[in-house]
Design an enzyme around this catalytic site. Sequence first.
Site, PDB file in Angstrom:
ATOM      1  N   ASP A 195       0.965  -1.219   0.066  1.00  0.00           N
ATOM      2  CA  ASP A 195      -0.080  -0.051   0.014  1.00  0.00           C
ATOM      3  C   ASP A 195       0.989   1.363  -0.119  1.00  0.00           C
ATOM      4  OD1 ASP A 195      -2.097  -1.888   2.051  1.00  0.00           O
ATOM      5  OD2 ASP A 195      -2.544  -0.742   0.036  1.00  0.00           O
TER       6      ASP A 195
ATOM      7  N   ASP B  57     -10.529  -4.437  -1.693  1.00  0.00           N
ATOM      8  CA  ASP B  57      -9.753  -4.243  -0.734  1.00  0.00           C
ATOM      9  C   ASP B  57     -10.394  -3.280   0.365  1.00  0.00           C
ATOM     10  OD1 ASP B  57      -6.538  -2.446  -1.001  1.00  0.00           O
ATOM     11  OD2 ASP B  57      -7.576  -3.405   0.781  1.00  0.00           O
TER      12      ASP B  57
END
Length: 245
Positions: free
Chosen positions: A50, A190
């Site tokens: 991320d 997600d």
Amino acid sequence: MKVVVLNAAAGAGTDRPIEIVPSVLPADFARLGEEVTALEKAGVDRIQWDVMDGRFVPNLTFGPDVIAACRPHVTVPFEAHLMVDEPDALLPRYVEAGCKLLIVHAESTRHLHRTLGHVRELGASAAVALNPATPPSAVAHVLDLCTMVLVMTVNPGFGGQDYIATMEPKITAIRRLVLDGGFDCDVEVDGGIGPTTVSGAATAGANVLVAGSSLYRDTAGLEHAVSDLRSKATSAARPPQGEPA
Ligand code: DX5
């Protein structure tokens, strides 16, 4: 062009392979090499990094050097989820760091088609991500450039948030866009994915499930957490013949 036959019920379901992808955000940053090794041993299909720039999202995480340092520890593929404004200048650095798949947010660039093309020119696979408020139509004209669409099921920027179940109709709409166009494209979700939410996402049409905090919360360990998510997603995505999704 691969043609996929869908379950006809309200949720799209999918016949595409189910993949479990951990987010590294909850890992111990002081031991990232060991953490990615443990994730690979747990049987994950890819690892998601991320990448946050403090502008596109109110948080700051991994530069390409951190990812490059972890690359030699494992062979499992890396994807970079680029939560950064105007990502073009950074793309080559994440490919060099060992990411085979770069996920660009539709909201992060004025020229999404050009940016996705740039990712492909660098020899990586391109994917596009949608924040919860962004409609499926935002990606309708770039699916030919993508191997995956990421439907965010939380507002990006932090792990440990609650799953937004009202994203499920959007997951189905994206799955149908992909199929109606005959595109060979995965649908990833997600945010807030765990044992109680994974079935809803898979029934809606997602085949790639990103999970962070739920994997590290499982007291039976990472391997159990990964196989539990995989079996729940598989049975939700492909219900027994004749039963609705
Ligand atoms: C949030 C990130 C997610 C997050 C997932 O912006 O994109 O990958 O880390 O973590 P959980 O599964 O805890 O919501």
